[in-house]
Design an enzyme around this catalytic site. Structure first.
Site, PDB file in Angstrom:
ATOM      1  N   CYS A 156      -1.799   5.053  -5.381  1.00  0.00           N
ATOM      2  CA  CYS A 156      -2.619   4.169  -4.552  1.00  0.00           C
ATOM      3  C   CYS A 156      -2.646   2.837  -5.276  1.00  0.00           C
ATOM      4  O   CYS A 156      -2.837   2.793  -6.501  1.00  0.00           O
ATOM      5  CB  CYS A 156      -4.033   4.725  -4.380  1.00  0.00           C
ATOM      6  SG  CYS A 156      -5.163   3.558  -3.597  1.00  0.00           S
TER       7      CYS A 156
ATOM      8  N   THR B 132       0.863  -1.179   0.000  1.00  0.00           N
ATOM      9  CA  THR B 132       0.000   0.000   0.000  1.00  0.00           C
ATOM     10  C   THR B 132       0.896   1.225   0.000  1.00  0.00           C
ATOM     11  O   THR B 132       1.987   1.183   0.579  1.00  0.00           O
ATOM     12  CB  THR B 132      -0.927   0.026   1.228  1.00  0.00           C
ATOM     13  OG1 THR B 132      -1.505   1.328   1.370  1.00  0.00           O
ATOM     14  CG2 THR B 132      -0.180  -0.306   2.498  1.00  0.00           C
TER      15      THR B 132
END
Length: 229
Positions: free
Chosen positions: A196, A83
């Site tokens: 992202c 992430t």
């Protein structure tokens, strides 16, 4: 081959992409029946997202630090946090382990520099776009970073959490993202960082007139390179 320790589940949709990309990369590099040596600890994202929303970043970092420690004890040679946003707490994670963490922004910066691009637009969660932990890492590599305006940041963030993390792909959201990217290009962005790990499920290189830097692909490929060094 070194063993990669994956901190996943944030969201699990992008963690699947990491696993697939890494194994395909190993197969392409080594051939035959080779696959990636990796350990995956998939965390409950609901817990981490709650810490994010409440500004409890230290608690989130210590939680992920415990996960990294478990991966180290299990035999991981280095850590990959699957992430972008949670690299904000990388210092708390590093405190709990002695093995290195492969930083996603560093891997991305290295890829950008290969193209000679000097200015990029950055899409990601509101934390990634608005705070300095990620932008500063790119800027320290000589890369200028542009982000969408406030209303556009709200759109980008909402789509990530309410759609992409749930595997919900909407054409209307793709159109919104493409318009936001075009605005960044109008401001001088020569490329766009998908900061992202879910955005790559919505936007790809065919959607843009400038190069796209998909951090999921870049990070996973860099992990394989490190594992095979």
């Amino acid at each position: 081959m070194k063993t990669i320790g994956l901190i996943g589940g944030m969201s699990w949709k992008s963690t699947v992409e990491y696993y697939q990309i890494m194994n395909e990369e190993v197969k392409n590099r080594l051939g035959g029946l080779h696959s990636a040596k990796c350990l995956l600890y998939s965390i409950d994202f609901e817990e981490i997202e709650r810490y994010q929303a409440e500004g409890q970043w230290r608690k989130a970092g210590l939680r992920l630090g415990d996960v990294a420690q478990s991966l180290q004890k299990a035999g991981a040679d280095f850590i990959v946090i699957c992430t972008n946003t949670m690299h904000k707490v990388i210092e708390h994670i590093e405190e709990k382990i002695t093995i290195p963490i492969l930083h996603i922004a560093d891997a991305t910066a290295n890829q950008i520099k290969k193209t000679k691009i000097e200015t990029v637009g950055l899409l990601g969660t509101k934390y990634t776009m608005e705070q300095d932990f990620y932008k500063a890492r790119l800027e320290s590599n000589g890369i200028k970073v542009l982000v969408p305006n406030e209303s556009e940041r709200e759109i980008v963030n909402k789509v990530i959490f309410e759609e992409l993390c749930l595997g919900n792909i909407q054409q209307s959201s793709k159109d919104d993202y493409k318009q936001i990217i075009n605005h960044l290009v109008d401001q001088g962005a020569e490329g766009v960082v998908l900061g992202c790990t879910e955005i790559g499920t919505l936007i790809n290189s065919e959607d843009c007139d400038v190069p796209i830097f998909d951090t999921t692909v870049i990070h996973a490929a860099q992990a394989v390179k490190k594992a095979l060094e």
